[in-house]
Design a protein around this motif. Structure first.
Motif, mmCIF file in Angstrom:
data_model
loop_
_atom_site.group_PDB
_atom_site.id
_atom_site.type_symbol
_atom_site.label_atom_id
_atom_site.label_comp_id
_atom_site.label_asym_id
_atom_site.label_seq_id
_atom_site.Cartn_x
_atom_site.Cartn_y
_atom_site.Cartn_z
ATOM 1 N N LYS A 1 95.409 57.395 38.957
ATOM 2 C CA LYS A 1 95.363 57.077 37.640
ATOM 3 C C LYS A 1 96.245 56.016 37.504
ATOM 4 N N ILE A 2 97.307 55.494 38.058
ATOM 5 C CA ILE A 2 97.876 54.553 37.777
ATOM 6 C C ILE A 2 97.265 53.345 38.460
ATOM 7 N N GLY B 1 87.938 59.414 44.568
ATOM 8 C CA GLY B 1 88.996 59.949 45.023
ATOM 9 C C GLY B 1 89.485 60.740 43.930
ATOM 10 N N LEU B 2 89.664 60.498 42.724
ATOM 11 C CA LEU B 2 90.107 61.212 41.415
ATOM 12 C C LEU B 2 89.249 62.333 41.345
ATOM 13 N N ALA B 3 87.944 62.324 41.531
ATOM 14 C CA ALA B 3 86.955 63.456 41.529
ATOM 15 C C ALA B 3 87.156 64.628 42.719
ATOM 16 N N LYS B 4 87.470 64.114 43.620
ATOM 17 C CA LYS B 4 87.829 64.779 44.962
ATOM 18 C C LYS B 4 89.072 65.679 44.572
ATOM 19 N N SER B 5 90.126 64.980 44.120
ATOM 20 C CA SER B 5 91.543 65.740 44.242
ATOM 21 C C SER B 5 91.614 66.717 42.707
ATOM 22 N N TYR B 6 90.577 66.321 41.885
ATOM 23 C CA TYR B 6 90.533 67.199 40.705
ATOM 24 C C TYR B 6 89.870 68.400 40.937
ATOM 25 N N SER B 7 88.825 68.106 42.164
ATOM 26 C CA SER B 7 88.171 69.475 42.572
ATOM 27 C C SER B 7 88.973 70.075 43.588
ATOM 28 N N ALA B 8 89.902 69.542 44.331
ATOM 29 C CA ALA B 8 90.598 70.384 45.221
ATOM 30 C C ALA B 8 91.815 70.972 44.402
ATOM 31 N N GLU B 9 91.993 70.632 43.233
ATOM 32 C CA GLU B 9 92.696 71.337 42.380
ATOM 33 C C GLU B 9 92.380 72.546 41.366
ATOM 34 N N ASN B 10 90.711 72.565 41.599
ATOM 35 C CA ASN B 10 90.072 73.558 40.958
ATOM 36 C C ASN B 10 89.783 73.033 39.499
ATOM 37 N N ASN C 1 96.689 66.695 51.335
ATOM 38 C CA ASN C 1 96.565 67.809 50.439
ATOM 39 C C ASN C 1 97.542 67.960 49.356
ATOM 40 N N GLU C 2 98.111 66.889 48.914
ATOM 41 C CA GLU C 2 99.084 66.765 47.776
ATOM 42 C C GLU C 2 98.456 66.244 46.855
ATOM 43 N N HIS C 3 97.578 66.916 46.414
ATOM 44 C CA HIS C 3 96.429 66.426 45.255
ATOM 45 C C HIS C 3 97.014 66.091 44.034
ATOM 46 N N LYS C 4 97.948 66.645 43.421
ATOM 47 C CA LYS C 4 98.564 66.475 42.219
ATOM 48 C C LYS C 4 99.336 65.061 42.376
ATOM 49 N N LYS C 5 99.827 64.910 43.482
ATOM 50 C CA LYS C 5 100.597 63.367 43.337
ATOM 51 C C LYS C 5 99.369 62.361 43.736
ATOM 52 N N ALA C 6 98.464 62.616 44.317
ATOM 53 C CA ALA C 6 97.262 61.826 44.427
ATOM 54 C C ALA C 6 96.450 61.224 43.242
ATOM 55 N N ILE C 7 96.601 62.530 42.036
ATOM 56 C CA ILE C 7 95.737 62.247 40.906
ATOM 57 C C ILE C 7 96.793 61.350 40.281
ATOM 58 N N GLU C 8 98.129 61.580 40.348
ATOM 59 C CA GLU C 8 98.893 60.534 39.618
ATOM 60 C C GLU C 8 98.987 59.127 40.088
ATOM 61 N N ASN C 9 98.709 58.940 41.336
ATOM 62 C CA ASN C 9 98.642 57.495 41.650
ATOM 63 C C ASN C 9 97.363 56.924 41.582
ATOM 64 N N LYS D 1 93.948 52.992 38.602
ATOM 65 C CA LYS D 1 92.961 52.804 37.621
ATOM 66 C C LYS D 1 93.341 52.188 36.424
ATOM 67 N N THR D 2 94.486 52.403 35.942
ATOM 68 C CA THR D 2 94.927 51.926 34.627
ATOM 69 C C THR D 2 95.433 50.297 34.903
ATOM 70 N N SER D 3 95.863 50.068 36.297
ATOM 71 C CA SER D 3 96.456 48.825 36.462
ATOM 72 C C SER D 3 95.207 47.803 36.817
ATOM 73 N N GLY D 4 94.015 48.226 36.696
ATOM 74 C CA GLY D 4 92.759 47.167 36.783
ATOM 75 C C GLY D 4 92.090 47.790 38.148
ATOM 76 N N LEU D 5 92.313 48.739 38.959
ATOM 77 C CA LEU D 5 91.307 49.003 39.967
ATOM 78 C C LEU D 5 90.489 50.218 39.818
ATOM 79 N N ASN D 6 89.664 49.768 38.704
ATOM 80 C CA ASN D 6 88.689 50.731 38.278
ATOM 81 C C ASN D 6 87.343 50.692 39.195
ATOM 82 N N SER D 7 87.412 51.207 40.347
ATOM 83 C CA SER D 7 86.537 50.855 41.514
ATOM 84 C C SER D 7 85.867 52.413 41.804
ATOM 85 N N PRO D 8 84.680 52.248 42.376
ATOM 86 C CA PRO D 8 83.889 53.537 42.583
ATOM 87 C C PRO D 8 85.061 54.444 43.532
ATOM 88 N N ASN D 9 85.726 53.807 44.489
ATOM 89 C CA ASN D 9 86.324 54.700 45.413
ATOM 90 C C ASN D 9 87.687 55.182 44.783
#
Length: 292
Positions: free
Chosen positions: A77-78, A92-101, A67-75, A80-88
C-alpha cells in the motif's frame, strides 16, 4: 490495433520495471530467496527515505514470500501511494489479501488490475486464489485476462482455417500419397503445416490472418524455394482460397471442408494468363487419422 498498442505499452512498462529491479540493491538477495536480507536492506533505505517505493515493494514481496501477508499488504500500500501503482503491485496486494481470506479487498485490487488491460490470467491460476475460484466476479476477471492473452482465439477471422487443423492421411484417387500434420501456433494466431509425402521430400508452411490487409496469407517452403500465397478478395469455390502470383505462372489452392465426412479436399491449379483460366495440378483428399 488498439490491442497491439495496449500490449506494447504493457510490455514496455514491464521491461522498464525489470531493468529497474535488476539494478536495485535488493535483486541479488531476492533472486537467492534470502528474503530476510532483502527486508534488512530495504529497512535501511527507508530510514533515509520512508516513501521509497522500490524499497517498500521489495519488502512487500519478501514478506509475502515469508507468508507474513499483513506486513506485505502494508508495504504494498505504501509503494502504491508512493507512485508505484504498477500491475505487479496490484497483483501482489490481491494475492496477500486472498492469503488473508479477505475476498472483498482481493477482488477490489483485481478489478483495478483488470482495468489496466493486462493479460494476467496465468497469474490468477496461482493457488493463493483458490478461495476465489468459484466466485463469479473472479471468473469474469480471469476470463477477461485470458481473452487479452489470447486475442486471436476470440476473433472469428483467425478461426476461418481451423477445419484444416489435425493429423491427416492424404489420398489421390484412393491411394495414400502423404501424411500431413496441421497445428495451431502458440496463441492460435496461425497454422503450421508439416507435409510428408510418401516418395519425396516434404515441405512446410505457415498460414496466418493479416489484420492489416484483412486476408489470410501463407508462406510455403519446399525444395529450397519459398512461395507466398494470399487470399483473394472475392471467391465462391471452397471454404478458403489462396493464390500465389509469379511472373509467368499463378498458383491457386482451394480447401473445401466436408463436415459430414470430416474430410478436406485440397486442390492446386496453375494459370499462365493471370487467373483467367486454370489447369488442375493436384486434387487430394485429407482423411483424419483415427486415434489408436
Amino acid at each position: 490495433m488498439k490491442n497491439i498498442v495496449t500490449v506494447f505499452l504493457i510490455t514496455t512498462f514491464f521491461a522498464q520495471s525489470l531493468m529497474a529491479q535488476n539494478s536495485s540493491p535488493y535483486q541479488p538477495d531476492y533472486r537467492n530467496q534470502d528474503y530476510e536480507k532483502v527486508i534488512e536492506t530495504a529497512k535501511k533505505q527507508l530510514k533515509i527515505n520512508p516513501k521509497d517505493s522500490m524499497a517498500n515493494y521489495f519488502m512487500a514481496i519478501s514478506y509475502a514470500n515469508l507468508n507474513e501477508h499483513k506486513k506485505a499488504i502494508e508495504n504494498f500500500k505504501i509503494a502504491k501511494t508512493s507512485g508505484l501503482n504498477s500491475p505487479n503491485v496490484l497483483l501482489g496486494l490481491a494475492k496477500s489479501y486472498s492469503a488473508e481470506n479477505n475476498a472483498e479487498k482481493a477482488l477490489e485490487e483485481l478489478k483495478v488490475l483488470d482495468s489496466l488491460q493486462v493479460p494476467f490470467f496465468r497469474q490468477l491460476e496461482d493457488s493463493v486464489f483458490d478461495m476465489l475460484k468459484d466466485n463469479d466476479q473472479f471468473k469474469s476477471l480471469k476470463k477477461n485476462m485470458y481473452k487479452r492473452a489470447n486475442p486471436c482465439e476470440f476473433d472469428n477471422n483467425y478461426r476461418k482455417f481451423d477445419f484444416w487443423v489435425g493429423e491427416w492421411d492424404v489420398y489421390i484417387q484412393g491411394q495414400k500419397i502423404a501424411e500431413s500434420s496441421i497445428t495451431n501456433t502458440n496463441g492460435n494466431c496461425g497454422i503450421l503445416e508439416n507435409w510428408r509425402p510418401t516418395n519425396s521430400n516434404g515441405g512446410n508452411s505457415i498460414s496466418y490472418y493479416d489484420p492489416a490487409d484483412k486476408k489470410w496469407k501463407q508462406n510455403w517452403v519446399a525444395g529450397g524455394s519459398v512461395s507466398h500465397y494470399e487470399e483473394p478478395e472475392n471467391y465462391s469455390d471452397g471454404d478458403i482460397q489462396l493464390i500465389a502470383k509469379g511472373n509467368n505462372n499463378w498458383f491457386r489452392m482451394i480447401w473445401t471442408y466436408n463436415k459430414i465426412d470430416d474430410t478436406v479436399r485440397q486442390t492446386q491449379e496453375s494459370s499462365t494468363d493471370e487467373g483467367r483460366t486454370w489447369t488442375m495440378g493436384f486434387d487430394g483428399l485429407y482423411k483424419r487419422k483415427q486415434e489408436d
